[in-house]
Motif scaffolding. Structure first.
Motif, PDB file in Angstrom:
ATOM      1  N   TYR B  28       0.838  -1.199   0.000  1.00  6.56           N
ATOM      2  CA  TYR B  28       0.000   0.000   0.000  1.00  6.56           C
ATOM      3  C   TYR B  28       0.870   1.245   0.000  1.00  6.56           C
ATOM      4  CZ  TYR B  28      -4.737   1.820   0.639  1.00  6.56           C
ATOM      5  OH  TYR B  28      -5.954   2.393   0.445  1.00  6.56           O
ATOM      6  N   ALA B  34      -4.312  -0.209  -2.958  1.00 11.04           N
ATOM      7  CA  ALA B  34      -4.874  -1.252  -2.104  1.00 11.04           C
ATOM      8  C   ALA B  34      -4.931  -2.542  -2.909  1.00 11.04           C
ATOM      9  CB  ALA B  34      -6.271  -0.852  -1.640  1.00 11.04           C
ATOM     10  N   PHE B 236      -7.315  -6.186   5.862  1.00 14.89           N
ATOM     11  CA  PHE B 236      -7.480  -4.752   5.631  1.00 14.89           C
ATOM     12  C   PHE B 236      -7.839  -4.053   6.939  1.00 14.89           C
ATOM     13  CE2 PHE B 236      -7.965  -4.971   0.891  1.00 14.89           C
ATOM     14  CZ  PHE B 236      -7.093  -3.948   0.619  1.00 14.89           C
ATOM     15  N   ILE B 240      -5.637  -1.069   8.470  1.00 13.69           N
ATOM     16  CA  ILE B 240      -6.218   0.252   8.695  1.00 13.69           C
ATOM     17  C   ILE B 240      -6.151   0.620  10.171  1.00 13.69           C
ATOM     18  CG2 ILE B 240      -8.420   1.473   8.708  1.00 13.69           C
ATOM     19  CD1 ILE B 240      -8.946   0.168   5.980  1.00 13.69           C
ATOM     20  N   ILE B 244      -2.197   2.663   7.673  1.00 17.13           N
ATOM     21  CA  ILE B 244      -1.652   2.194   6.400  1.00 17.13           C
ATOM     22  C   ILE B 244      -0.265   2.771   6.171  1.00 17.13           C
ATOM     23  CG2 ILE B 244      -1.924   2.542   3.922  1.00 17.13           C
ATOM     24  CD1 ILE B 244      -4.829   1.923   4.249  1.00 17.13           C
ATOM     25  N   PRO B 312      -8.240   8.351  10.800  1.00 16.68           N
ATOM     26  CA  PRO B 312      -7.942   7.743   9.495  1.00 16.68           C
ATOM     27  C   PRO B 312      -6.493   7.310   9.363  1.00 16.68           C
ATOM     28  CG  PRO B 312      -9.141   9.788   9.234  1.00 16.68           C
ATOM     29  CD  PRO B 312      -8.774   9.701  10.672  1.00 16.68           C
TER      30      PRO B 312
END
Lengths: 404, 322
Positions: B28, B34, B236, B240, B244, B312
């Motif tokens: 990534y 992704a 994932f 996350i 990332i 995020p």
């Protein structure tokens, strides 16, 4: 090439890819016609496939209004499709654990409400996210929906699914009894293989009429929306969200509207599917459905509704076409010829084809086979009339080759 | 008592998730998309080892009830995953000019191709490595922990691989270049780092660890063509959660998600406010959180979305480490 010299302004106004697709569709339709006439393809099954193609077109329209218009990477198509199908099935199916035996029109309304609620529930947390995060998050939430449908047995019947779904026209005057009222017909074109039109044929015909109405209605709405000031804002968001915000637009609200609109159309496809298949199960919420629809939209050309239609047809051709491979027998040996089935399973072949198409399109034609044509500087639009001459404007650049 | 068992299982499952999430995170940040084919890269590794182990069989000797042949198969599985991933990068991803979203969509196509080919060769059914089924380790049973020597082997091997990667990143020239590139690719390029080579190394490390994760997933459960894809979203979630682009975040996120996943049954053991229902109408008497193991994955996905919303950049933050 001889076809290109054919007279008619319509033909001359098409780009090369458009001409190619037209020829392809013509040839395919001819092949289907031959199949129908010779009795190789049952007319009822043919109509079933047409209905399925209409359903995929509907799903593609829905995704196109999210991804093509607004640039939202929604990987939860299967969830909305499934919610539409389950909404219809749980209301009208006679093995439904909660309601059952209501009129299908009622199921349609419930399905749309469910889809709208789900769209808001998924949209609220995800639509603020960056594009690739949105993809991952929406795929995850779609899986949550699938797990709920699979495991909440007292609501959804769990893995057993819902059976006993009536046809969509149940309870309608005239149309409810139409299939049984129509006489059975036998058309004999080629001696020895008559074409039989019985009540299941008429039922399938009604289904096709239904999906055509749904798809036609959605197409009209989307076309109108695309040209409206509202659609212009969406396209601005797609190409430059900061610009849209700088112009004073509440982009989050516009994204949500676009997301809900697309999800409602996907749910319509689910409702149609429930009444076409007469059985729904949690397998219908498998992520593979999402990817089928993505293939249809990417292949057709993001942002283009006719592209979505074309992509939908191709996906159904792959899905249904590979079924026939199961019946193909290859001759083995010489004097005592034996016939054996193909030495591999067909299901992975379908997956392989889908995968290869995705890769090839992204590699060689990322804008899709039929990208939007009537847009001068993408994504702004000149809408109305088609350009007068075929070799003008951005089309040649898009097509990547000139006309002579 | 049950808690210890869940924790032990969580540790084993976490090891597998960690192996998968490091590669996903590396690719990534360094290849900048992704990679939806990462789960199926794990499957490729698992089947690579499956074929190898079937061919060479259990060479005698070995540790933790795993014959030496299995460790050879593990290496081969990792190599197969690396070769497949590098070839895919060269002939598919490298010539593409479609941006990170286009790459994401392409990688879905790649995932399907991997899975389809495996399914053509091995069928859609479950298989397992030709190893005897072990009984749980005797001396742990009194503590309520039921794990086999194979599980211990998974944890130890994963730990060795992660520590090896840590040493590589922190104490070698290559590791420094990788961290620089994950941090700021443009700056790395103008500083004279050969970014192509670093990208290749990222693919090699990522796919190798994914291959190992796949082999262990096959040892932990069973092998099936969908095994990796089913795990992809959980990985994932781990990446996350960790943030990332951060390898250490991926390790931490993988550990947490694996633990949470295996600890889910505890939720239904807890009985909150048992008498609650007698005061409030329409509420059943025992309001335990009746979320069963079938929602373990759903919990991971919800955590993923929650993290994306609140933070995020993940719990390990942004731009620290590679």
């Amino acid at each position: 090439m001889s076809l290109r010299s054919a007279p008619g302004e319509f033909w001359g106004n098409l780009t090369k890819p458009e001409q190619g697709v037209t020829v392809l569709i013509g040839a395919f339709a001819f092949l289907l016609f031959i199949g129908l006439v010779t009795g190789w393809l049952g007319p009822t099954y043919f109509l079933y496939v047409v209905g399925l193609a209409g359903m995929y077109a509907l799903l593609s329209f829905g995704l196109n209004s999210q991804w093509g218009f607004t640039g939202l990477i929604n990987f939860s198509v299967a969830a909305f499709f499934g919610v539409g199908a389950y909404g219809a099935a749980l209301m009208s199916g006679n093995t439904s654990p909660i309601a059952g035996d209501y009129l299908p029109v009622f199921g349609l309304v419930v399905a749309l409400i469910l889809a709208a609620v789900l769209a808001v529930l998924i949209g609220v947390p995800t639509l603020r996210l960056r594009a690739d995060y949105l993809a991952i998050a929406s795929l995850g939430l779609a899986e949550v929906v699938r797990l709920v449908v699979l495991n909440e047995r007292e609501w959804t019947n769990g893995s057993a699914g819902v059976r006993g779904i009536p046809s969509f026209f149940e309870g309608w005057p005239l149309l409810a009894t139409f299939p049984s009222a129509m006489p059975g017909l036998e058309i004999l074109i080629i001696p020895g293989s008559p074409i039989v039109l019985d009540s299941s044929f008429w039922r399938a015909l009604l289904n096709v009429a239904l999906v055509l109405a749904l798809a036609g209605g959605s197409y009209a709405v989307l076309k109108r929306a695309h040209r409206s000031p509202w659609g212009r804002v969406l396209r601005t968001i797609r190409s430059d969200e900061d610009l849209a915000r700088a112009l004073g637009k509440n982009t989050y609200s516009f994204k949500m509207q676009s997301f809900v609109l697309g999800s409602l159309i996907m749910a319509l496809a689910g409702v149609f599917y429930a009444h076409l298949n007469l059985y729904v199960s949690p397998g219908d919420l498998d992520p593979i459905t999402t990817f089928y629809v993505w293939v249809a939209v990417i292949l057709g050309g993001s942002g283009s509704n006719r592209g979505a239609l074309f992509g939908g047809i191709i996906v159904v051709a792959i899905r249904e076409g590979t079924r026939f491979l199961n019946e193909i027998m290859i001759p083995v040996g010489i004097s005592p010829v034996r016939y054996v089935p193909l030495p591999f399973d067909v299901a992975p072949l379908r997956l392989l084809l889908i995968g290869v198409i995705i890769i090839l399109v992204m590699r060689f034609r990322p804008q899709g086979v039929l990208p939007p044509q009537r847009e001068l500087i993408w994504p702004s639009s000149i809408d109305d009339a088609a350009p007068e001459r075929p070799d003008s404007g951005v089309r040649d650049v898009k097509a990547g080759e000139d006309n002579e | 008592m049950a808690l210890l068992e869940y924790l032990a299982n969580g540790l084993v499952f976490s090891s597998i998730i960690v192996l998968g999430s490091i590669g996903l995170s590396l690719i990534y940040s360094i290849a900048d998309f992704a990679n939806f084919a990462h789960g199926d890269t794990m499957t490729v590794g698992a089947y690579g080892a499956f074929v190898t182990f079937g061919a060479i069989g259990g060479i005698t000797g070995g540790i933790l009830s795993l014959p030496l042949g299995f460790f050879i198969a593990l290496l081969v599985g990792m190599v197969v995953a690396v070769v497949v991933a590098v070839i895919t990068d060269r002939i598919i991803y490298e010539p593409l000019d479609v941006g990170s979203i286009g790459m994401l969509i392409t990688s879905i196509g790649v995932a399907f191709v991997y899975r389809a080919i495996i399914q053509m060769g091995f069928g859609a059914d479950f298989t397992r490595y030709d190893l005897p089924t072990l009984r749980p380790i005797e001396w742990l049973i009194p503590y309520g922990i039921r794990i086999t020597e194979h599980d211990v082997a998974i944890v130890i091997t994963a730990a060795v691989l992660v520590v090896g990667l840590h040493l590589l990143l922190q104490h070698t020239d290559l590791g420094r270049k990788m961290r620089a590139m994950a941090d700021n690719p443009d700056l790395a390029r103008v500083s004279g780092i050969r970014t192509d080579r670093v990208k290749l190394v990222a693919w090699v490390i990522g796919a190798g660890l994914a291959g190992a994760g796949g082999v262990f997933l096959g040892l932990f459960n069973q092998l099936a063509p969908r095994m990796g894809f089913n795990l992809l979203l959980i990985i994932f979630a781990a990446v996350i959660l960790g943030g990332i682009g951060s390898v250490y975040g991926a390790v931490l996120g993988g550990f947490l998600i694996g633990m949470i996943n295996q600890l889910t049954p505890i939720l239904s053991d807890i009985r909150l406010l048992t008498d609650f229902g007698s005061y409030v109408p329409y509420v059943p008497d025992s309001v335990g959180i009746t979320i069963g193991i079938e929602y373990a994955n759903a919990i991971a996905f919800v955590i993923m979305v929650a993290v994306l919303l609140v933070r995020p950049n993940g719990i390990a933050g942004d731009g620290e480490g590679a």
